[in-house]
Design a protein around this motif. Structure first.
Motif, PDB file in Angstrom:
ATOM      1  N   VAL A 301       0.833  -1.202   0.000  1.00 26.34           N
ATOM      2  CA  VAL A 301       0.000   0.000   0.000  1.00 26.34           C
ATOM      3  C   VAL A 301       0.867   1.250   0.000  1.00 26.34           C
ATOM      4  O   VAL A 301       0.618   2.203  -0.756  1.00 26.34           O
ATOM      5  N   ARG A 302       1.906   1.257   0.820  1.00 27.06           N
ATOM      6  CA  ARG A 302       2.771   2.439   0.855  1.00 27.06           C
ATOM      7  C   ARG A 302       3.480   2.651  -0.487  1.00 27.06           C
ATOM      8  O   ARG A 302       3.615   3.778  -0.954  1.00 27.06           O
ATOM      9  N   THR A 303       3.927   1.580  -1.087  1.00 24.62           N
ATOM     10  CA  THR A 303       4.582   1.696  -2.385  1.00 24.62           C
ATOM     11  C   THR A 303       3.618   2.221  -3.439  1.00 24.62           C
ATOM     12  O   THR A 303       3.976   3.069  -4.274  1.00 24.62           O
ATOM     13  N   TRP A 304       2.384   1.750  -3.386  1.00 24.89           N
ATOM     14  CA  TRP A 304       1.364   2.215  -4.337  1.00 24.89           C
ATOM     15  C   TRP A 304       1.110   3.707  -4.166  1.00 24.89           C
ATOM     16  O   TRP A 304       0.989   4.441  -5.142  1.00 24.89           O
ATOM     17  N   PHE A 305       1.058   4.158  -2.934  1.00 25.67           N
ATOM     18  CA  PHE A 305       0.872   5.585  -2.692  1.00 25.67           C
ATOM     19  C   PHE A 305       1.993   6.413  -3.327  1.00 25.67           C
ATOM     20  O   PHE A 305       1.774   7.518  -3.817  1.00 25.67           O
TER      21      PHE A 305
END
Length: 318
Positions: A301-305
């Motif tokens: 999720v953090r990478t996607w953000f």
């Protein structure tokens, strides 16, 4: 320090990690608690499928109830959690007057209610036959919003500071393995407003003992009458505790973070479905990875953000 810019246009990243399923929700489940004065009412929500399900014990904000926070409870349950929501004595649903002798210790009754639920998980499962033998009691998280974050914070290791400066009792519970604090009150002492110092002495607290792994979520426009500081007061649980390793700050977020307390609630002053979606996804992903260290949800999720230049918020890590 890691900073992640994010925008939540859809749930595409979550869909790659978890497929939502229908949810069953039962309320009220009644627990008899001697000395409380009112039976403890609980709502239980869970996915219709799955076994060895992790548990979220959720503490509502002042005046709300087990019927509130549907945007969060429904999302978490649809994505694999059993969600247990008590109705505390301060709930408007109960209508207990301010002059009630229990009022000065409302904060303590809240903590006791949460522990009572943990003590009576067998009874709760028996009350909802669809849940029998489907929970994983080794993976329990405490989550709370506002006053509920204070409640959950005490279970995670925060402690009250007494009038003489000594630390109050340790209410932490080893059964709780992770936590999420949404808009948690900050440092007490001189940082409290005169009103808070006089009427809410229990928010004079220390986060030094909060060692349980925790995500703190705050809005950068959350101005509170409880402090002489600005919105950064709500980040103290992150900056002052050894256990809170992550802080999610939502740009433009006020105290209800876009409307997490319910669908179409009039008390929401910063209504923003995208902001609510951010809270849903960030909290779910964090708890998946906190309770299952091999689960890549939080990192994913953090990478996607990071791939989105339009910033709805940021995540700081330490």
């Amino acid at each position: 320090m890691e900073k992640v810019a994010s925008t939540i246009a859809d749930l595409s990243v979550i869909k790659t990690l978890s497929t939502p399923v229908p949810v069953i929700s039962v309320s009220p489940v009644i627990l008899s608690v001697p000395g409380r004065g009112n039976d403890l009412q609980v709502r239980i929500s869970a996915p219709v499928t799955g076994n060895r399900l992790p548990i979220i014990l959720f503490a509502h904000g002042f005046g709300s109830s087990s019927e509130g926070y549907a945007p969060l409870a429904n999302f978490w349950a649809a994505h694999g959690f059993i969600v247990i929501q008590p109705t505390f004595l301060d709930s408007r649903m109960l209508g207990i007057p301010h002059e009630d002798p229990r009022t000065p210790l409302i904060w303590r009754f809240r903590v006791d209610d949460m522990k009572c639920i943990l003590d009576q998980l067998d009874l709760l499962e028996d009350a909802v036959p669809q849940l029998k033998d489907r929970s994983d009691r080794s993976r329990i998280a405490a989550v709370g919003h506002s006053f509920g974050a204070h409640t959950s914070g005490l279970l995670l290791g925060a402690r009250l500071i007494n009038a003489d400066g000594s630390l109050g009792e340790d209410w932490s519970d080893p059964r709780i393995k992770a936590g999420v604090l949404l808009c948690a009150s900050g440092r007490g002492g001189e940082d409290l407003s005169p009103f808070a110092a006089e009427h809410l002495p229990y928010i004079n607290q220390s986060y030094a003992g909060l060692t349980t792994q925790t995500l703190v979520v705050a809005g950068d426009q959350d101005n509170s009458p409880l402090t002489v500081r600005g919105p950064d007061w709500f980040t103290d649980a992150y900056t002052l505790s050894p256990g809170a390793h992550w802080l999610a700050t939502l740009f433009g977020g006020e105290h209800l973070l876009g409307g997490i307390s319910g669908y179409l609630v009039t008390e929401t002053s910063d209504e923003n479905p995208a902001r609510v979606a951010a809270v849903q996804q960030l909290t779910w992903a964090y708890l998946r990875s906190a309770l299952y260290p091999e689960d890549p949800a939080w990192e994913t999720v953090r990478t996607w953000f990071m791939a989105h230049p339009d910033a709805l918020g940021r995540v700081d890590g330490k």
